[in-house]
Design a protein around this motif. Structure first.
Motif, PDB file in Angstrom:
ATOM      1  N   ARG A 274     -53.524  39.339 -71.554  1.00 26.86           N
ATOM      2  CA  ARG A 274     -53.494  39.665 -73.237  1.00 26.86           C
ATOM      3  C   ARG A 274     -54.680  39.826 -73.652  1.00 26.86           C
ATOM      4  O   ARG A 274     -55.045  40.875 -74.404  1.00 26.86           O
ATOM      5  CB  ARG A 274     -52.758  38.772 -73.985  1.00 26.86           C
ATOM      6  N   VAL A 275     -55.592  39.072 -73.353  1.00 29.78           N
ATOM      7  CA  VAL A 275     -57.028  39.184 -73.948  1.00 29.78           C
ATOM      8  C   VAL A 275     -57.795  40.528 -73.394  1.00 29.78           C
ATOM      9  O   VAL A 275     -58.231  41.249 -74.336  1.00 29.78           O
ATOM     10  CB  VAL A 275     -57.921  38.254 -73.424  1.00 29.78           C
ATOM     11  N   PHE A 276     -57.601  40.981 -72.156  1.00 29.01           N
ATOM     12  CA  PHE A 276     -58.345  42.067 -71.576  1.00 29.01           C
ATOM     13  C   PHE A 276     -57.912  43.290 -72.266  1.00 29.01           C
ATOM     14  O   PHE A 276     -58.837  44.179 -72.730  1.00 29.01           O
ATOM     15  CB  PHE A 276     -58.139  42.128 -69.966  1.00 29.01           C
ATOM     16  N   PRO A 277     -56.661  43.522 -72.360  1.00 35.20           N
ATOM     17  CA  PRO A 277     -56.162  44.891 -73.063  1.00 35.20           C
ATOM     18  C   PRO A 277     -56.608  45.118 -74.596  1.00 35.20           C
ATOM     19  O   PRO A 277     -56.870  45.921 -74.956  1.00 35.20           O
ATOM     20  CB  PRO A 277     -54.726  44.986 -72.643  1.00 35.20           C
ATOM     21  N   ILE A 278     -56.456  43.827 -74.869  1.00 34.15           N
ATOM     22  CA  ILE A 278     -56.943  43.801 -76.523  1.00 34.15           C
ATOM     23  C   ILE A 278     -58.259  43.982 -76.613  1.00 34.15           C
ATOM     24  O   ILE A 278     -58.700  44.699 -77.599  1.00 34.15           O
ATOM     25  CB  ILE A 278     -56.210  42.605 -77.015  1.00 34.15           C
ATOM     26  N   ALA A 279     -59.086  43.376 -75.878  1.00 38.04           N
ATOM     27  CA  ALA A 279     -60.396  43.635 -75.903  1.00 38.04           C
ATOM     28  C   ALA A 279     -60.745  45.171 -75.807  1.00 38.04           C
ATOM     29  O   ALA A 279     -61.656  45.681 -76.078  1.00 38.04           O
ATOM     30  CB  ALA A 279     -61.333  42.711 -75.068  1.00 38.04           C
ATOM     31  N   ALA A 280     -60.148  45.658 -74.586  1.00 34.83           N
ATOM     32  CA  ALA A 280     -60.489  46.972 -74.147  1.00 34.83           C
ATOM     33  C   ALA A 280     -60.043  48.094 -75.316  1.00 34.83           C
ATOM     34  O   ALA A 280     -61.135  48.923 -75.641  1.00 34.83           O
ATOM     35  CB  ALA A 280     -59.783  47.329 -72.683  1.00 34.83           C
ATOM     36  N   LEU A 281     -58.874  47.957 -75.765  1.00 34.30           N
ATOM     37  CA  LEU A 281     -58.579  48.891 -76.917  1.00 34.30           C
ATOM     38  C   LEU A 281     -59.324  48.594 -78.135  1.00 34.30           C
ATOM     39  O   LEU A 281     -59.651  49.644 -78.895  1.00 34.30           O
ATOM     40  CB  LEU A 281     -57.220  48.599 -77.300  1.00 34.30           C
ATOM     41  N   THR A 282     -59.806  47.276 -78.469  1.00 31.85           N
ATOM     42  CA  THR A 282     -60.514  47.064 -79.613  1.00 31.85           C
ATOM     43  C   THR A 282     -61.979  47.754 -79.752  1.00 31.85           C
ATOM     44  O   THR A 282     -62.495  48.338 -80.234  1.00 31.85           O
ATOM     45  CB  THR A 282     -60.758  45.528 -79.943  1.00 31.85           C
ATOM     46  N   LEU A 283     -62.604  47.545 -78.375  1.00 31.15           N
ATOM     47  CA  LEU A 283     -63.893  48.225 -78.179  1.00 31.15           C
ATOM     48  C   LEU A 283     -63.853  49.723 -78.070  1.00 31.15           C
ATOM     49  O   LEU A 283     -64.784  50.227 -78.428  1.00 31.15           O
ATOM     50  CB  LEU A 283     -64.268  47.525 -76.778  1.00 31.15           C
ATOM     51  N   LEU A 284     -62.889  50.192 -77.518  1.00 27.53           N
ATOM     52  CA  LEU A 284     -62.606  51.559 -77.528  1.00 27.53           C
ATOM     53  C   LEU A 284     -62.583  52.094 -78.996  1.00 27.53           C
ATOM     54  O   LEU A 284     -63.130  53.173 -79.268  1.00 27.53           O
ATOM     55  CB  LEU A 284     -61.644  51.974 -76.667  1.00 27.53           C
TER      56      LEU A 284
END
Length: 499
Positions: A274-284
């Motif tokens: 859950r953390v990794f996709p949220i971090a990926a979308l937030t950083l994008l």
């Protein structure tokens, strides 16, 4: 294509830093490379130039070998000219004073601590070109740069800073295996030009950085450790820690307190996934947020000729690094998702569900709506990940250097926003009807994926407003040089704009 002699022989060597006499190159390797390798650019015998090198350490020997391969005559200056057996064949070894008289270009390949020995050679070095190749152990180690210090010790010489960004390994393995750029600075233009000719003869690319005042910056350059990565890495780390703690509170602590259930096993796979996709979308979203902020500032100011705030400038310079970290998180999300079917918890739930349905003799009815949502969810995720990878590939220097500015801008801007739209839609469909349902709140905390939508949705909404014709037209004029309430606005409208 077969490898040339340099590449075959250099694969036997170990990594050698820019100038560290404590690490000796083996005699066997030096003998092989000196006899079997071929020069990049051979100077005719009648035009052969003699160059003196003070110092017989790793860098001095590697540079001397490379110059001999390129047709130069090399004379080494040493404190003990008769005790060295690792020098390339064809080179002459003399004392410092004798070697200095052989050439008017002297490469100083010794540490700053030993520069004092040059004071005794002041008269011999007068009018000669001294090339300082040294580096320090840490940034801003001394009040002045090594090159400026050398100029103070030998005031009659022409000091040029060069070669300090080129390692001994790069000289031995060939220019294709390391950076080909050699930064050069000095106060005498003719001296710099002669050094730049040597750099080109070695197959490197000289970059003139101006006067000797730039030496301090050039000397600090090899000591920098990912200077543009600090903010992206710190921001990403803080974001991941925050999201991890947030998910632990919602998915582990809350069930334990209210239902006495132990879900700590989720910290291994479920919460990271859950953390990794949220971090990926937030950083994008963070990658494209400074662009819309800059556009708003230009519209507000009515000009492009005012500097952005320092924090915004730095933010925009870090967008590539933020995007690459986001891509890394997206890769982790894809890998974690692939292992979901083999998890014990998932297999246990599937078996229990199957057995329960068999006992009760009931089956869940097929829902076309859910099938559509599931397939769209997967399709948007796959397409978003594909374009994400495409953005990462085009940001590599080896790729970006072969496309023109319009092509690069199309990929990074148009396809970048398409990637952001697809990944945001992927997350929205995942939430479905639970998007703002009160039943999804735990201690008044919404689901973690809702946090991932804040920045991307904000960016997309603002971008949609900015591309409206009435706003986009004004913004385009501003970026072409037009200024609101400016005397020169009429001429700008007539096409006399600054680029």
């Amino acid at each position: 294509m077969e490898e040339n002699g340099v590449q075959k022989k250099m694969k036997e060597t170990i990594f050698i830093k820019m100038y560290e006499p404590s690490r000796e190159i083996s005699k066997k390797v030096m003998e092989k490379t000196s006899t079997d390798t071929l020069p990049l650019t051979m100077i005719p015998p009648e035009e052969q130039e003699t160059v003196c090198i003070f110092g017989t350490g790793d860098f001095g020997r590697s540079l001397g070998l490379k110059m001999i391969q390129c047709g130069y005559s090399i004379v080494f200056g040493s404190r003990n000219p008769r005790t060295f057996s690792l020098l390339p064949s064809g080179a002459e070894v003399l004392s410092y004073s004798e070697a200095a008289q052989k050439s008017d270009i002297i490469i100083i390949a010794i540490h700053r601590d030993h520069y004092d020995l040059l004071t005794a050679l002041t008269e011999v070095l007068r009018g000669k070109i001294l090339v300082d190749v040294s580096n320090n152990l840490k940034m801003h180690q001394y009040p002045e740069s090594n090159a400026e210090y050398l100029a103070q010790l030998v005031p009659g010489a022409h000091i040029v800073k060069a070669f300090n960004t080129i390692s001994a390994w790069a000289l031995q393995s060939g220019a294709l295996d390391a950076s080909r750029q050699a930064f050069i600075c000095g106060n005498d233009s003719k001296a710099k030009q002669r050094v730049m000719d040597i750099v080109r003869a070695l197959g490197l690319t000289p970059l003139d950085q101006g006067s000797l005042l730039a030496a301090n910056e050039i000397e600090n350059y090899p000591l920098q450790l990912f200077p543009m990565w600090k903010f992206p890495l710190y921001f990403s780390a803080i974001l991941c820690v925050f999201l991890f703690v947030y998910c632990v509170i919602r998915d582990i602590i809350y069930p334990y307190v209210n239902e006495k259930k132990d879900h700590t096993f989720r910290m291994a796979v479920s919460i990271p996934n859950r953390v990794f996709p949220i971090a990926a979308l937030t950083l994008l979203g963070v990658v494209y947020l400074p662009g819309v902020i800059a556009a708003i500032l230009q519209l507000y100011r009515g000009t492009k000729y005012r500097r952005f705030p320092g924090w915004l400038d730095h933010w925009m310079l870090c967008r590539k690094q933020l995007g690459l970290i986001a891509l890394g998180f997206a890769f982790l999300h894809a890998i974690y998702t692939l292992v979901i079917p083999i998890r014990y918890y998932v297999r246990w739930r599937l078996q229990n569900s199957t057995i329960t349905q068999a006992i009760s003799k009931k089956e869940n009815p097929f829902s076309t709506t859910n099938a559509w949502l599931s397939d769209l969810y997967l399709s948007f995720g796959i397409l978003g990940f594909f374009f994400f990878i495409l953005l990462g590939i085009t940001s590599l220097p080896s790729v970006s250097n072969v496309v023109n500015w319009r092509e690069f801008r199309f990929v990074q801007s148009k396809l970048g926003y398409l990637t952001l739209i697809l990944c945001t839609a992927h997350t929205l469909i995942y939430g479905g009807k639970r998007f703002l349902s009160p039943s999804s709140l735990r201690w008044y905390l919404p689901s973690a994926y809702i946090l991932a939508l804040i920045i991307p949705c904000t960016v997309l909404v603002i971008k949609f407003i900015l591309i409206l014709p009435c706003i986009d037209k004004t913004l385009t004029r501003i970026r072409q040089g037009w200024e609101r309430n400016s005397k020169g606005s009429k001429s700008a409208l007539n096409g006399q704009t600054d680029i």
